[in-house]
Design a protein around this motif. Sequence first.
Motif, PDB file in Angstrom:
ATOM      1  N   THR A 207       1.305  -2.308   7.664  1.00  0.00           N
ATOM      2  CA  THR A 207       1.771  -1.117   6.756  1.00  0.00           C
ATOM      3  C   THR A 207       2.311  -0.200   7.886  1.00  0.00           C
ATOM      4  OG1 THR A 207      -0.179  -1.597   5.221  1.00  0.00           O
ATOM      5  CG2 THR A 207       0.762   0.681   5.384  1.00  0.00           C
ATOM      6  N   LEU A 209       3.254   3.782   7.903  1.00  0.00           N
ATOM      7  CA  LEU A 209       3.014   4.981   7.110  1.00  0.00           C
ATOM      8  C   LEU A 209       3.679   6.302   7.599  1.00  0.00           C
ATOM      9  CD1 LEU A 209       0.648   6.672   5.425  1.00  0.00           C
ATOM     10  CD2 LEU A 209      -0.478   6.863   7.636  1.00  0.00           C
ATOM     11  N   VAL A 211       3.367  10.751   6.864  1.00  0.00           N
ATOM     12  CA  VAL A 211       2.632  11.752   6.121  1.00  0.00           C
ATOM     13  C   VAL A 211       3.281  12.999   6.530  1.00  0.00           C
ATOM     14  CG1 VAL A 211       0.304  12.978   6.374  1.00  0.00           C
ATOM     15  CG2 VAL A 211       0.398  10.340   6.848  1.00  0.00           C
ATOM     16  N   GLU A 241       4.017   3.112   3.326  1.00  0.00           N
ATOM     17  CA  GLU A 241       3.261   4.016   2.408  1.00  0.00           C
ATOM     18  C   GLU A 241       3.807   5.688   2.683  1.00  0.00           C
ATOM     19  OE1 GLU A 241      -0.743   1.791   1.612  1.00  0.00           O
ATOM     20  OE2 GLU A 241      -0.787   3.521   3.010  1.00  0.00           O
ATOM     21  N   LEU A 243       3.068   9.525   2.090  1.00  0.00           N
ATOM     22  CA  LEU A 243       2.277  10.417   1.706  1.00  0.00           C
ATOM     23  C   LEU A 243       2.896  11.745   1.662  1.00  0.00           C
ATOM     24  CD1 LEU A 243       0.328   8.182   2.212  1.00  0.00           C
ATOM     25  CD2 LEU A 243      -1.488   9.754   3.121  1.00  0.00           C
ATOM     26  N   PHE A 279      -6.065   6.166   5.715  1.00  0.00           N
ATOM     27  CA  PHE A 279      -4.586   5.746   5.555  1.00  0.00           C
ATOM     28  C   PHE A 279      -4.059   5.358   6.909  1.00  0.00           C
ATOM     29  CE2 PHE A 279      -4.818   7.891   1.336  1.00  0.00           C
ATOM     30  CZ  PHE A 279      -3.992   6.800   0.738  1.00  0.00           C
ATOM     31  N   TYR A 280      -4.498   6.343   7.787  1.00  0.00           N
ATOM     32  CA  TYR A 280      -4.229   6.243   9.364  1.00  0.00           C
ATOM     33  C   TYR A 280      -4.806   4.721   9.789  1.00  0.00           C
ATOM     34  CZ  TYR A 280      -2.574  11.058  10.156  1.00  0.00           C
ATOM     35  OH  TYR A 280      -1.846  12.264  10.067  1.00  0.00           O
ATOM     36  N   ASN A 282      -5.417   2.194   8.021  1.00  0.00           N
ATOM     37  CA  ASN A 282      -4.833   1.119   7.571  1.00  0.00           C
ATOM     38  C   ASN A 282      -3.475   0.775   8.288  1.00  0.00           C
ATOM     39  OD1 ASN A 282      -7.054   0.498   6.019  1.00  0.00           O
ATOM     40  ND2 ASN A 282      -6.435   1.730   4.185  1.00  0.00           N
ATOM     41  N   ALA A 283      -3.026   1.730   8.834  1.00  0.00           N
ATOM     42  CA  ALA A 283      -1.614   1.739   9.240  1.00  0.00           C
ATOM     43  C   ALA A 283      -1.411   0.774  10.470  1.00  0.00           C
ATOM     44  CB  ALA A 283      -1.032   3.243   9.315  1.00  0.00           C
ATOM     45  N   VAL A 286       2.731   4.540  12.716  1.00  0.00           N
ATOM     46  CA  VAL A 286       2.969   5.821  12.032  1.00  0.00           C
ATOM     47  C   VAL A 286       4.290   6.370  12.589  1.00  0.00           C
ATOM     48  CG1 VAL A 286       2.035   8.181  11.812  1.00  0.00           C
ATOM     49  CG2 VAL A 286       0.458   6.342  11.845  1.00  0.00           C
ATOM     50  N   ARG A 308      -3.200   4.497  16.703  1.00  0.00           N
ATOM     51  CA  ARG A 308      -2.124   3.831  16.145  1.00  0.00           C
ATOM     52  C   ARG A 308      -0.943   4.463  16.831  1.00  0.00           C
ATOM     53  NH1 ARG A 308      -5.688   1.510  14.836  1.00  0.00           N
ATOM     54  NH2 ARG A 308      -6.545   0.961  12.784  1.00  0.00           N
TER      55      ARG A 308
END
Length: 386
Positions: A207, A209, A211, A241, A243, A279-280, A282-283, A286, A308
């Motif tokens: 995943t 991410l 943000v 994802e 956000l 969310f972090y 699951n990433a 980033v 991450r």
Amino acid sequence: MKILFLNTTGGYFGGVEQNIALATKGLTERGHICFFACQKNSAVEQQSFDALFTSTWNLGTVPLDSILAQTKPEVIYVHKFDDIESVRRVSKNIPIVRMIHDHDLYCPRRHKYYALSHKICTKKAGIGCYLDLAFLERGPKGIAFTSIRNKLNDLNENRKLHTLIVGSNYMKGELLRNGFSDGQIALLPPCIAPFAEPPKEFPKENTILFVGQLIRGKGVDTLIKAFALLKNRYPFPVTLEILGTGNDLENLQTLVQEEGLTEVVKFIGWVSHDKLVSFYDNASIVVVPSRWPEPFGMVGVEAMLRQRPVVASKVGGIPDWLEDGKTGFLAPSTEAQAFADKMLILLQDKKLAREFGMAGFRKAETAFSFATYCERLETILMGGNL
């Protein structure tokens, strides 16, 4: 020490107010007395925000000179505040320290990149801002005129302040470019809200991410194009994802459809800070693909605190915290292929991704810890070494 915080808005309205709240908690724990005054209240968790301070005021009903007479602060700590001249006029001999959170002070357009070419501006504020249409700004009713002269006058008033705090070497360079002296600038990266839970193990799923605000300057369009290139080269399932909210959302959703990515790109919307941690965790990566020069880039440091790796644009204050090839990768902003290449490396080499994540965690824990921030801020507000 008695400290009076000044800001445009009260309550947990945004990142500036979050910073004020965290700083107040830390300074209060260190024995200082904190007051707060603003021009308007946001009503966002207003009671819990106001409870952090010994007293709070609305400048629309109580004038600043009256507040100063009541509190007798030893320092005035200004954040987002347009009328600095009025503060100087009534402050008398009280030192004024201001934190500069963004580019608004030294960039009439506020974005620090050109309106037409989107290249980053490397000029000081002045007559050239007229050529870049900085006398126009987007308001709630559409495009409106604004006064560059007033903004330049405000810049001059800020040059007379005792101390200005900036979060990155990039911002310090911009203040120096605009006539501030090295001796009045203090470097203090923003405080990062500590997470209650320890980081989780690296996820098995892939995943990526993002943000942040969904506005053009954040470069999410570059990220989507890079993700499309990545999908053509990476043989395993991977999800993007996104956000956040913003005025570029519809354009980004259209771009996702055009790239054939609707099944693997998820627009999550706004997420409160306390829920970001999942969310972090699951990433796998980033990404901070900003085309505007980020004043700092707190999302990246938050990701590092969750172990991450980060792939980010080499712009603004980002190189202050991202060590290329050690805690993640830097890439030229707006170059989708470069972002795709860096993300692919980290997806293919999970061992390297974990090593980057751990190195980032160690750096974030030491250089950007809450305790370090509070100690440094206390020294600056007390007139210590900048």
